[in-house]
Design a protein around this motif. Sequence first.
Motif, PDB file in Angstrom:
ATOM      1  N   LYS A 196       0.803  -1.221   0.000  1.00 13.73           N
ATOM      2  CA  LYS A 196       0.000   0.000   0.000  1.00 13.73           C
ATOM      3  C   LYS A 196       0.837   1.272   0.000  1.00 13.73           C
ATOM      4  O   LYS A 196       0.310   2.364  -0.177  1.00 13.73           O
ATOM      5  N   GLY A 197       2.146   1.135   0.221  1.00 17.66           N
ATOM      6  CA  GLY A 197       2.969   2.317   0.443  1.00 17.66           C
ATOM      7  C   GLY A 197       3.798   2.757  -0.741  1.00 17.66           C
ATOM      8  O   GLY A 197       3.826   2.115  -1.798  1.00 17.66           O
ATOM      9  N   ASN A 198       4.503   3.861  -0.526  1.00 20.63           N
ATOM     10  CA  ASN A 198       5.392   4.421  -1.541  1.00 20.63           C
ATOM     11  C   ASN A 198       6.746   3.719  -1.581  1.00 20.63           C
ATOM     12  O   ASN A 198       7.399   3.672  -2.617  1.00 20.63           O
ATOM     13  N   ASP A 199       7.172   3.181  -0.421  1.00 21.22           N
ATOM     14  CA  ASP A 199       8.539   2.683  -0.322  1.00 21.22           C
ATOM     15  C   ASP A 199       8.822   1.508  -1.244  1.00 21.22           C
ATOM     16  O   ASP A 199       9.947   1.352  -1.730  1.00 21.22           O
ATOM     17  N   GLN A 200       7.830   0.657  -1.480  1.00 17.26           N
ATOM     18  CA  GLN A 200       8.046  -0.465  -2.389  1.00 17.26           C
ATOM     19  C   GLN A 200       8.481   0.038  -3.775  1.00 17.26           C
ATOM     20  O   GLN A 200       9.345  -0.545  -4.431  1.00 17.26           O
ATOM     21  N   VAL A 201       7.890   1.149  -4.208  1.00 14.50           N
ATOM     22  CA  VAL A 201       8.224   1.724  -5.510  1.00 14.50           C
ATOM     23  C   VAL A 201       9.636   2.300  -5.477  1.00 14.50           C
ATOM     24  O   VAL A 201      10.435   2.092  -6.405  1.00 14.50           O
ATOM     25  N   ARG A 331       8.067  21.049  12.948  1.00 16.28           N
ATOM     26  CA  ARG A 331       6.926  20.137  13.027  1.00 16.28           C
ATOM     27  C   ARG A 331       5.924  20.455  11.916  1.00 16.28           C
ATOM     28  O   ARG A 331       5.543  21.612  11.745  1.00 16.28           O
ATOM     29  N   ILE A 332       5.522  19.438  11.167  1.00 17.67           N
ATOM     30  CA  ILE A 332       4.455  19.641  10.195  1.00 17.67           C
ATOM     31  C   ILE A 332       3.460  18.499  10.280  1.00 17.67           C
ATOM     32  O   ILE A 332       3.807  17.363  10.608  1.00 17.67           O
ATOM     33  N   ASP A 333       2.217  18.818   9.993  1.00 12.09           N
ATOM     34  CA  ASP A 333       1.114  17.859   9.999  1.00 12.09           C
ATOM     35  C   ASP A 333       0.444  17.988   8.642  1.00 12.09           C
ATOM     36  O   ASP A 333      -0.029  19.074   8.287  1.00 12.09           O
ATOM     37  N   MET A 334       0.432  16.920   7.859  1.00 12.91           N
ATOM     38  CA  MET A 334      -0.106  17.053   6.510  1.00 12.91           C
ATOM     39  C   MET A 334      -0.856  15.804   6.049  1.00 12.91           C
ATOM     40  O   MET A 334      -0.601  14.698   6.507  1.00 12.91           O
ATOM     41  N   VAL A 335      -1.794  16.038   5.154  1.00 14.01           N
ATOM     42  CA  VAL A 335      -2.458  14.967   4.417  1.00 14.01           C
ATOM     43  C   VAL A 335      -1.862  15.001   3.020  1.00 14.01           C
ATOM     44  O   VAL A 335      -1.947  16.013   2.329  1.00 14.01           O
ATOM     45  N   GLU A 336      -1.227  13.909   2.620  1.00 10.44           N
ATOM     46  CA  GLU A 336      -0.515  13.886   1.338  1.00 10.44           C
ATOM     47  C   GLU A 336      -1.123  12.856   0.399  1.00 10.44           C
ATOM     48  O   GLU A 336      -1.809  11.922   0.836  1.00 10.44           O
ATOM     49  N   GLY A 341      -1.951   6.243  -5.021  1.00  5.55           N
ATOM     50  CA  GLY A 341      -3.293   6.749  -5.269  1.00  5.55           C
ATOM     51  C   GLY A 341      -4.080   7.209  -4.068  1.00  5.55           C
ATOM     52  O   GLY A 341      -4.938   8.084  -4.189  1.00  5.55           O
ATOM     53  N   MET A 342      -3.826   6.635  -2.905  1.00  2.00           N
ATOM     54  CA  MET A 342      -4.607   7.000  -1.724  1.00  2.00           C
ATOM     55  C   MET A 342      -4.015   8.217  -1.018  1.00  2.00           C
ATOM     56  O   MET A 342      -2.862   8.586  -1.230  1.00  2.00           O
ATOM     57  N   LYS A 343      -4.819   8.842  -0.195  1.00  2.00           N
ATOM     58  CA  LYS A 343      -4.335   9.912   0.677  1.00  2.00           C
ATOM     59  C   LYS A 343      -3.916   9.310   2.008  1.00  2.00           C
ATOM     60  O   LYS A 343      -4.497   8.321   2.467  1.00  2.00           O
ATOM     61  N   SER A 344      -2.921   9.892   2.630  1.00  3.86           N
ATOM     62  CA  SER A 344      -2.493   9.452   3.954  1.00  3.86           C
ATOM     63  C   SER A 344      -2.151  10.677   4.787  1.00  3.86           C
ATOM     64  O   SER A 344      -1.799  11.727   4.254  1.00  3.86           O
TER      65      SER A 344
END
Length: 475
Positions: A196-201, A331-336, A341-344
């Motif tokens: 589900k993540g970016n790291d595999q890519v 410090r940052i708080d974000m929805v990326e 494809g999904m938001k996290s």
Amino acid sequence: MPLPMRRLAAAPSLPAVHPHDSPAPPSVRLRRQHGRVSMERSSTTTSRGVSCVMASGKEHAATTSGDEKKGGLRGKLKKVVLAYSGGLDTSVIVPWLRENYGCEVVCFTADVGQGDIELEGLEKKAKASGASQLVVKDLTEEFVGEYIYPCLRAGAVYERKYLLGTSMARPVIAKAMVDVAKEVGADAVAHGCTGKGNDQVRFELTFYALNPELKVVAPWREWDITGREDAIEYAKKHNVPIPVSKKSIYSRDRNLWHLSHEGDILEDPANEPKEDMYMMSVSPENAPSKPEYLEIGIVAGVPTSINGKDLSPATLLAKLNEIGGKHGIGRIDMVENRLVGMKSRGVYETPGGTIMAAAVRELESLTLDRETMQWKDMLALKYAELVYAGRWFDPLRLSMDAFMETITATTTGSVTLKLYKGSVTVASRKSPYSLYREDISSFENGEIYDQADAEGFIRLYGLPTRVRAMLEKGI
């Protein structure tokens, strides 16, 4: 004065791993000492036979288990280099690889500044899980100098906030895995990233770019394990010691640049993070009531010194992390938007990086002209996207990096910043290549800029606007 042209120095090349003449090769740990790489060997041996490739390319004879001779449930691989952390997931992956591919497993751990606590006891854990060898390489200087600094110079920020902490670390780790695979004669590499993540890519694009012949194994996309309880059961069944540690309620990734937090209450964007979650920085409310001033020296777009003292890239970043964390910086708080494809939702702590980025940006205000700055900002968005997507070794990013290096050749000087309760503000900027001229910018009339000239400029600049208005009014 001649323009400074400087390329970031490449980190010293790492020596090949040479096995002992013992029945099984020892753990190999590489450490940088005073800019050089040293190699420590453990005298620990085991009865498990392994096959290791010497630096000369000759193979060291050894025995193999029955499973490794006939292959596994899913096929046959000779030797796999596994990205290893020592946690539950990667501990379970070791026997899973042996069972399913009948292979020898060499565990690899990269030191990218995650801290000594996470590196303690890894050799014992790896061998207890069934690995033949653990290789640890110190990549901290390479990580900062050859991955972080190019992104910093480019001004790369993903979706307005994210300073790419995890994104920059994955290619340096994956590159080292490819090197280790060559050193030990492996025909495959493996990672513990989920589907589900970016790291595999990020891992796999680096593998493809540097050695497309390597087989890539991603257990989370293959096995039947669906969660922690399944992993624990698998570990018990295969006599794998379960790492004894308090499981964090958050999913964290730490390196010298940042610390990320995901999961638990953060999965609902409506929830405010709890203060006890943060590990690199104090709350701005609890930061010192007196501001601290820092002078950051910069050469060709990258920081080189603090308050006049030259430091190596990794040492400089570590020092700024300490200072920035004390003042609640970064410090940052974000929805990326994830690549898949999904938001996290994630919360990041990047104290030193936030200070560095502010310093470089402020110095550029003196050294870059308007058109160059605008193009740099536009390309920085694409640069960040490429890094986030794991395309570090793409020709496009490499070409953009050459552009960034060229246009920041004169971004040399110093910036004094004021740190106060979570904020970073500029106090002063200085550069021998400054395009700012006080004699021109002054409100007083000067010889170079005659205010009367502005009338003709405005008439010509505004001609299209005037012609359109004349058309609309029938003039």
